[in-house]
Design a protein around this motif. Sequence first.
Motif, PDB file in Angstrom:
ATOM      1  N   GLU A 269      -7.832   1.188  -0.107  1.00  0.00           N
ATOM      2  CA  GLU A 269      -7.013   2.404  -0.381  1.00  0.00           C
ATOM      3  C   GLU A 269      -5.859   2.104  -1.175  1.00  0.00           C
ATOM      4  OE1 GLU A 269      -5.545   3.967   3.415  1.00  0.00           O
ATOM      5  OE2 GLU A 269      -7.491   4.392   3.882  1.00  0.00           O
TER       6      GLU A 269
ATOM      7  N   ASN B  60       0.798  -1.301  -0.065  1.00  0.00           N
ATOM      8  CA  ASN B  60      -0.091   0.017  -0.157  1.00  0.00           C
ATOM      9  C   ASN B  60       1.044   1.197  -0.069  1.00  0.00           C
ATOM     10  OD1 ASN B  60      -1.228   2.260   1.598  1.00  0.00           O
ATOM     11  ND2 ASN B  60      -3.063   0.826   1.501  1.00  0.00           N
TER      12      ASN B  60
ATOM     13  N   ARG C 289      -9.763  -1.997   4.718  1.00  0.00           N
ATOM     14  CA  ARG C 289      -9.575  -0.370   4.275  1.00  0.00           C
ATOM     15  C   ARG C 289      -8.308  -0.374   3.619  1.00  0.00           C
ATOM     16  NH1 ARG C 289      -9.749   4.508   8.519  1.00  0.00           N
ATOM     17  NH2 ARG C 289      -9.114   6.135   7.068  1.00  0.00           N
TER      18      ARG C 289
ATOM     19  N   ASP D 197      -5.284   3.943  -4.890  1.00  0.00           N
ATOM     20  CA  ASP D 197      -4.432   4.675  -5.387  1.00  0.00           C
ATOM     21  C   ASP D 197      -3.767   3.992  -6.683  1.00  0.00           C
ATOM     22  OD1 ASP D 197      -1.669   5.998  -4.493  1.00  0.00           O
ATOM     23  OD2 ASP D 197      -1.006   4.239  -4.616  1.00  0.00           O
TER      24      ASP D 197
END
Length: 420
Positions: A274, A124, A270, A278
């Motif tokens: 995300e 991430n 979550r 992105d």
Amino acid sequence: VGNGKIGGMVYGGVAEELIQLNESTLYSGGPVKKSINPASAAVLPVLRKALFEDNDLAAADSLARQMQGLFTESYLPLGDLLIRQPFGGEQPTKFYRHLNISTATATTRFTINGIEYLRELFVNAPNNIMVVRISTSQKAALTLDLAARSPLHNTVRVDAGNQLVLSGKAPAHVDPTYYNPPNKEHIDYNTGSGCNSMRFQYRMKAIAKDGSMSTDTSGIHIKNASEIIIYLAAATSFNGFDHCPDSEGKDENALAAGFLDKAIVKGYARLKAEHLQDYQGYFNRVSFQVKDTIANNPNAGLPSNERLRAYTDGSYDPGLETLYFQFGRYLLISSSRPGGPAANLQGIWNKELRAPWSSNYTININTEMNYWPAEVTNLSEMHEPLMDFIQGLAVTGKATAKEFYGMKGWVAHHNSEIWA
């Protein structure tokens, strides 16, 4: 997999899975030293005379060697995340590996004794965290050990909250693989002051749905779990090309701990959402397809290695050409992000202490090649780290122009690295 800072190579082992780790700022050495070759400028007119007046190439070659500087420093491996899950020696069936470049997720799936095991991994970027999810089709079937190791000098400890922490210091200098004089230590941890060595750290925490878990310096030990989420954060003390990574370095401990704590609060679902938002914000900007004129092309169903081999032998496979185009975009998104360093010779992925060509910036062509897709495939933001790097190169290059040539302006030679 990667997010411009953390890189991972997923090997797909069953009883022992290796996820080799990189952090894109982890290099040997420190800022460029002053007065590397103060006699160089005086050699320049003699060299010119040997070339242009005397036509003495042998003398010119010898003189040119007197004008050389130092080797660049080397991009280094961070370490390894090991997942040991012995299965009593049982062999897997239905083994499957997949890198989904539309979601930037790596998957390994297999079956043993009728139980399906699934490992999923992504990195991430907004939270600078690697996430590994291990699950199974049968409740309480996960018994495994997680271990951390690094080829660099390091220590391992357990922090509050059962976090496994590996910390270390990079070498002061690493010679390139093509420089091997006898009786010389090629990986030097001892030269000079703190300006020659950056600190590094990665830390991880596992959260199990059920079962039991304990953590010590040998690793994280999990028994009879149904699902495990592993969070891994990494940081170095690098604080810019012109700052000592020790005395003026960032606090890698606080950085890694902060990344990890914030990620754990957010949780897997979550972080995955995300990550997709992105990554796909960049990847989905371009749709590209080479038309396949065969209705049911048999190559489309082959594993990638067999498909590539068939293409090399001349098979018609426009789908592979489409994949190749998007794979280039995937690699750039994964290894070059705004605010981070430029993609190096191997992008972000390197497992060698002495990497080929030091895994640096070979700026006569290879650095440029990394960025060929940036503008033409709608990834302009990925170009920003290269622009930032060139700004630093202009600063150090001003000193090079003056010292080596007695000239104004700035100059860069064949190789560079994070120290510009």
